[in-house]
Design an enzyme around this catalytic site. Sequence first.
Site, PDB file in Angstrom:
ATOM      1  CE  LYS A  72      -4.734  -1.311   1.356  1.00  0.00           C
ATOM      2  NZ  LYS A  72      -5.918  -1.392   1.939  1.00  0.00           N
ATOM      3  CE  LYS A  85     -11.095  -3.148  -1.399  1.00  0.00           C
ATOM      4  NZ  LYS A  85     -12.110  -3.683  -0.065  1.00  0.00           N
ATOM      5  CE  LYS A 122      -5.611  -8.175  -2.610  1.00  0.00           C
ATOM      6  NZ  LYS A 122      -5.550  -7.763  -1.410  1.00  0.00           N
TER       7      LYS A 122
HETATM    8  P1  TYM Z   1     -10.132  -5.788   3.273  1.00  0.00           P
HETATM    9  O1  TYM Z   1     -11.013  -5.279   3.126  1.00  0.00           O
HETATM   10  O2  TYM Z   1      -9.178  -5.781   2.247  1.00  0.00           O
HETATM   11  O3  TYM Z   1     -10.558  -7.656   2.637  1.00  0.00           O
HETATM   12  C1  TYM Z   1     -11.808  -8.406   2.928  1.00  0.00           C
HETATM   13  C2  TYM Z   1     -11.726  -9.844   3.477  1.00  0.00           C
HETATM   14  O4  TYM Z   1     -11.545  -9.887   1.995  1.00  0.00           O
HETATM   15  C3  TYM Z   1     -10.915 -10.850   2.015  1.00  0.00           C
HETATM   16  N1  TYM Z   1     -10.014 -10.577   0.083  1.00  0.00           N
HETATM   17  C4  TYM Z   1      -9.431 -11.308  -0.799  1.00  0.00           C
HETATM   18  N2  TYM Z   1      -9.228 -13.110  -0.743  1.00  0.00           N
HETATM   19  C5  TYM Z   1     -10.072 -14.009  -1.495  1.00  0.00           C
HETATM   20  N3  TYM Z   1      -9.435 -13.357  -2.608  1.00  0.00           N
HETATM   21  C6  TYM Z   1      -9.065 -12.530  -2.547  1.00  0.00           C
HETATM   22  N4  TYM Z   1      -8.465 -11.656  -4.149  1.00  0.00           N
HETATM   23  C7  TYM Z   1      -9.086 -11.264  -1.431  1.00  0.00           C
HETATM   24  N5  TYM Z   1      -9.099 -10.063  -1.514  1.00  0.00           N
HETATM   25  C8  TYM Z   1      -9.865  -9.946  -0.818  1.00  0.00           C
HETATM   26  C9  TYM Z   1      -9.587 -10.403   2.732  1.00  0.00           C
HETATM   27  O5  TYM Z   1      -8.691 -11.481   3.235  1.00  0.00           O
HETATM   28  C10 TYM Z   1     -10.336 -10.095   3.988  1.00  0.00           C
HETATM   29  O6  TYM Z   1     -10.459 -11.021   4.620  1.00  0.00           O
HETATM   30  N6  TYM Z   1      -7.476  -5.246   7.295  1.00  0.00           N
HETATM   31  C11 TYM Z   1      -9.296  -6.121   6.986  1.00  0.00           C
HETATM   32  C12 TYM Z   1     -10.302  -6.301   7.418  1.00  0.00           C
HETATM   33  C13 TYM Z   1      -9.951  -5.716   9.380  1.00  0.00           C
HETATM   34  C14 TYM Z   1     -10.366  -7.537   9.633  1.00  0.00           C
HETATM   35  C15 TYM Z   1     -10.856  -6.788  10.978  1.00  0.00           C
HETATM   36  C16 TYM Z   1     -10.312  -9.080   8.930  1.00  0.00           C
HETATM   37  C17 TYM Z   1      -9.872  -5.475   9.976  1.00  0.00           C
HETATM   38  N7  TYM Z   1     -10.524  -5.589  11.552  1.00  0.00           N
HETATM   39  C18 TYM Z   1     -10.392  -8.187  12.190  1.00  0.00           C
HETATM   40  C19 TYM Z   1      -9.927 -10.027  10.896  1.00  0.00           C
HETATM   41  C20 TYM Z   1     -10.658  -9.671  11.862  1.00  0.00           C
HETATM   42  C21 TYM Z   1      -8.922  -5.884   5.716  1.00  0.00           C
HETATM   43  O7  TYM Z   1      -8.143  -4.856   4.919  1.00  0.00           O
HETATM   44  O8  TYM Z   1     -10.030  -6.780   4.680  1.00  0.00           O
END
Ligand code: TYM
Length: 330
Positions: free
Chosen positions: A114, A199, A196
């Site tokens: 990032k 978005k 990956k």
């Molecule tokens: P975020 O919002 O980027 O993504 C949400 C969830 O989607 C999964 N993900 C994917 N899984 C498979 N293939 C992909 N291409 C893909 N892109 C995204 C991510 O692994 C995630 O599970 N930091 C976290 C949000 C968060 C969180 C937490 C998660 C904040 N606090 C506590 C678990 C526990 C995040 O940015 O996810």
Amino acid sequence: MDNKKTVFSAIQPSGELTLGNYIGALKNLVNLQDDYKCIYALADLHAITVRQDPELLKKRTLELYAIFLGCGIDPKKSLFFIQSHIYTHSELAWLLNCYTQYGELSRMTQFKDKSQKHADNINVGLFCYPTLMAADILLYGTDFVPVGEDQKQHVELTRNIAQRFNGIYGDVLKMPEPMIPEIGARIMSLQDPTKKMSKSDENKNGCILLSDSPDDIVKKFKKAVTDSYSEVKFRGEHTGIDNLISIYSVITGKSVIEIEDEFAGKGYGDFKKCVAEAIIQELTPIQKKAKEYLEDKSYLEECYKDAAKKALEISVKKLSIIKEKIGFII
Ligand code: TYM
């Protein structure tokens, strides 16, 4: 309810949800509701580590709340709230910052990625992002954290922080474990299977959005990159076809072998059409329900306010114990 294990997960309302988010996380969050005590949040505090337009952030947060309900997150079964509605998360994040090493945070892959993508805004929040995530998880005595592969490193860091804290103050924080799906933990871009699905992908054809129309879905799968072979076969070589098979498998519940049999002797064109059709079947009812929920703002408000109240009650207790252990007068 009480002897069930606790699950915590969150998703950022920082952009439109992708098929990767859905398969890697959201779909599983729905399935866990009967067997676990489920606590879910929209991580809007995390979202501002990248600059957000205020109106758009509000809109996306509400939309995402409606999408969760549309997917089947049931506010009667799960505690589903908006992270910024309760102060305990940011307060614990500060405390945990003091038990996290600079070197540990510097090693986080997501931070490195990032900071490259947002070179004009490498803010301290982006750097400390994983300690806020650790706070989210540790406040609820979480046993399992269902996430996609890209978040595994953050859950491992959470474990290190918890272990360090417990090493100093005794058995205060529950050690969480990542819960990563066997298939679909890393859905790749339809245009570049080495990247990956995200978005923020510049090539919009690489990413299926949950809001995509059936036409868009058909077009994007038609254009999906495959490989130089010609059979629908999972080779474990991270090819475009491996990715499409994973997507089709998670959505239809069919095993890889069943899929290979189903498409034996057929070409990639036929397979892509079927994958697109399966996604359309999956997403159309979700889009319809999400739209209905979004029209009922007062119901949404009732749900997130009620959940925030309950989450606050749980997390305040944990926060007090932690503060007391540290030596604050409470
Ligand atoms: P975020 O919002 O980027 O993504 C949400 C969830 O989607 C999964 N993900 C994917 N899984 C498979 N293939 C992909 N291409 C893909 N892109 C995204 C991510 O692994 C995630 O599970 N930091 C976290 C949000 C968060 C969180 C937490 C998660 C904040 N606090 C506590 C678990 C526990 C995040 O940015 O996810």
